[in-house]
Motif scaffolding. Structure first.
Motif, PDB file in Angstrom:
ATOM      1  N   ARG A 114       0.820  -1.203   0.000  1.00  0.00           N
ATOM      2  CA  ARG A 114       0.000   0.000   0.000  1.00  0.00           C
ATOM      3  C   ARG A 114       0.861   1.263   0.000  1.00  0.00           C
ATOM      4  N   MET A 134     -13.764  -9.750   6.797  1.00  0.00           N
ATOM      5  CA  MET A 134     -14.861  -9.117   6.070  1.00  0.00           C
ATOM      6  C   MET A 134     -15.133  -9.921   4.799  1.00  0.00           C
ATOM      7  N   ILE A 171      -4.973   1.834   6.145  1.00  0.00           N
ATOM      8  CA  ILE A 171      -4.187   0.612   6.107  1.00  0.00           C
ATOM      9  C   ILE A 171      -4.459  -0.186   4.832  1.00  0.00           C
ATOM     10  N   CYS A 172      -5.691  -0.138   4.344  1.00  0.00           N
ATOM     11  CA  CYS A 172      -6.057  -1.011   3.224  1.00  0.00           C
ATOM     12  C   CYS A 172      -6.101  -0.229   1.912  1.00  0.00           C
ATOM     13  N   THR A 173      -6.244  -0.961   0.803  1.00  0.00           N
ATOM     14  CA  THR A 173      -6.204  -0.309  -0.500  1.00  0.00           C
ATOM     15  C   THR A 173      -7.581  -0.143  -1.118  1.00  0.00           C
ATOM     16  N   LEU A 174      -8.615  -0.524  -0.403  1.00  0.00           N
ATOM     17  CA  LEU A 174      -9.972  -0.297  -0.891  1.00  0.00           C
ATOM     18  C   LEU A 174     -10.745   0.388   0.232  1.00  0.00           C
ATOM     19  N   GLU A 203     -12.732  -2.016   2.435  1.00  0.00           N
ATOM     20  CA  GLU A 203     -11.895  -2.866   3.282  1.00  0.00           C
ATOM     21  C   GLU A 203     -11.318  -2.060   4.442  1.00  0.00           C
ATOM     22  N   GLU A 204     -11.009  -0.805   4.131  1.00  0.00           N
ATOM     23  CA  GLU A 204     -10.470   0.082   5.154  1.00  0.00           C
ATOM     24  C   GLU A 204     -11.480   0.268   6.286  1.00  0.00           C
TER      25      GLU A 204
END
Lengths: 270, 283
Positions: A165, A236, B102-105, B108-109
């Motif tokens: 990321r 999730m 933290i996440c790339t979507l 999801e974040e």
């Protein structure tokens, strides 16, 4: 120019490949890499080309975007071409001064170029079509058996996904620092190799310091959101194999079997 | 007991030289005793180095007090077993939007927090949908956070906290790195959360315009709480705020100067409309 690096990025679109289970894609990448190292044979490479073309087609990632990622490794490819071309022994085709180009050299060089390019395209296809979080999940579940011998699988996977990321963010930052140093009169384009390498120091020092600062802040933000390792963590998007995943496995192993068959049936270069 | 309570809270940074000898002690938070009630909109003001960020980190159990205690919803932050419960009750949003995603979507974040506290999969999806709706970012749920503007990123960060269903949200200068329109977006979302979901908001900032609508304002200087009251009470004391190196909103300052020049208008004016109205009365 530095923004052109696309390795490790995610390309957002809807496709069959995007929807596959990350474990399938990881396995597929592994199978593809193994198939590239089976041997030096034109037919093997044709097979690999066909397989790669099929996957690219299905993934709906534009070819232009994929090829952009190759620019970063042009130097590496050139190096290996030159060395293979001039340093392979065999039937001499052409002599320039003290250097000899052999028939075997031409073949090996060509194979190496293709192999390197396919390696990069193959593995970046995986990151183009899989979100880092998904990739982490895949690694974590696919390598879960290593937990028995106390390998911190979850932690390693988490580190990887965070690293991915931050690639675009750090690249952007490098760009910014470069411009800031250029505005102060730094010269990155002229001079010999050593001078150019020295010019990198004023870029790397601030970059590393800021990376540490970011890491510290990110760790705190993760803690603030109750992150405490894999224990008691739910998902999730839990991984479950679907019909397409089984089909992909079959296609993948059929491909590997086909490649091995070619290798056995046609041992030569052509 | 209120949702957040501190008693004689003191925190010291110990500076050491190369040989580990104590060089000096910086008191970042000095004997602070405050209590925030559930559902309040609290603003904490202070210039750089006033100790407001360190104070905020105490509420989230990221920093332990040197002396005194902090209770979040009745739980003592020094209790190791309660740390996760405390962080779930009092969520925290930080200054730099890039360093807390933290996440790339986006989706999801937002789901990252609920995943950590072990919420079942289906409920995570419900919570993510609801939180994104609450901050008005549903449209971007499948986008990459890198492609969003600063204000949008901060709204995603807020959604990530909202999805953990906290009773209280602490924001450590969430707008410091945003442009004016991004700033407005974030503050509007906070007020909506406060009014509709009755979440206690603790907003730490040095922009005066952002505290006008708060229920109570605390002003910190050199680790101490030096002023406390409603925005109107605080902004009446223009001179004092200036001596604390804080600005007042432009309208308030104009009204203050006019009053000083001899016009009979009330003190502590916060809105343009108020000033116009009281000026019209004079005509």
């Amino acid at each position: 120019m530095i923004r052109d690096i696309t390795i490790g990025q995610y390309y957002q679109t809807k496709s069959v490949i995007h929807d596959l289970d990350p474990r399938v894609k990881l396995m597929g990448t592994l199978v593809f890499i193994i198939s590239l190292f089976l041997g030096k044979n034109v037919w093997l490479y044709l097979g690999a080309t066909a397989f790669l073309a099929m996957v690219i087609g299905l993934s709906r990632v534009p070819l232009k975007f994929i090829i952009k990622g190759l620019r970063a490794v042009v130097v590496l490819i050139l190096f290996s071409t030159v060395f293979n071309l001039f340093l392979t022994e065999g039937e001499v085709v052409l002599t320039i001064w003290k250097l000899q180009i052999t028939k075997e050299g031409i073949y090996t060089a060509a194979f190496m170029v293709v192999r390197l390019m396919y390696l990069i395209v193959g593995s970046s296809l995986m990151t183009f079509t899989t979100t880092p979080n998904h990739l982490t999940d895949g690694l974590e579940k696919g390598l879960g058996f290593l937990k028995i011998i106390k390998v911190p699988v979850h932690e390693i996977a988490m580190m990887m996904s965070i690293a991915l990321r931050f690639i675009p963010i750090l690249i952007e930052e490098t760009d910014k620092i470069m411009k800031a140093q250029m505005a102060r009169g730094a010269d990155f384009d002229n001079g010999g190799l050593i001078k150019k390498a020295k010019a990198m120091v004023p870029i790397l020092v601030p970059l590393i310091i800021s990376a540490f600062r970011r890491a510290n802040e990110l760790a705190m933000a993760m803690e603030a959101r109750c992150y405490h390792g894999s224990e008691g963590r739910t998902k999730m998007k839990p991984l479950k194999y679907k019909k397409n995943d089984y089909i992909a496995y079959i296609v993948m192993f059929a491909y590997l079997a086909g490649m091995i068959a070619i290798k056995v049936l046609r041992p030569g270069m052509i | 007991m209120g949702i957040v309570k501190t008693e004689n809270l003191t925190f010291e940074y110990i500076r050491r030289d190369e040989n580990d000898n104590v060089e000096g002690i910086n008191t970042a938070v000095d004997n602070v005793s405050v209590e925030f009630k559930e559902g309040e909109f609290i603003a904490i003001l202070g210039h750089n180095g006033s100790g407001k960020s360190t104070f905020a980190k105490h509420i989230n159990a990221l920093v332990m007090p040197t002396e005194g205690s902090v209770w979040v919803d009745g739980m003592d932050t020094k209790d190791d077993d309660k740390v996760l419960d405390i962080r779930q009750t009092a969520g925290m949003v930080f200054q730099n939007p890039d360093n807390q995603i933290i996440c790339t979507l986006v989706e999801e974040e937002v789901g990252f927090g609920p995943e950590n506290i072990g919420v079942p999969t289906e409920e995570i999806w419900e919570r993510v949908a609801k939180s994104l709706e609450a901050v008005g970012m549903t449209k971007f749920r499948n986008a990459s956070p890198n492609k969003l503007s600063g204000g949008q990123k901060q709204r995603v960060a807020i959604a990530g906290i909202v999805a953990m269903k906290p009773k209280c949200i602490i924001l450590d200068e969430p707008t410091a790195m945003l442009d004016p329109s991004g700033r407005k977006e974030v503050i509007r979302v906070l007020h909506e959360l406060n009014e509709k979901e009755h979440v206690t908001v603790v907003l730490i900032t040095h922009y005066m315009e952002e505290v006008i609508d708060a229920d109570r304002v605390f002003v910190m200087d050199a680790g101490k709480v030096v002023m406390e009251g409603t925005p109107r009470q605080i902004f009446t004391e223009v001179e004092r705020l200036k001596s604390l190196r804080l600005d007042v909103p432009q309208v308030t300052e104009l009204a203050y100067e006019l009053k000083k020049a001899g016009l009979s208008i009330p003190s502590g004016i916060l809105m343009k409309e108020e000033l116009t109205a009281s000026l019209l009365k004079l005509v």
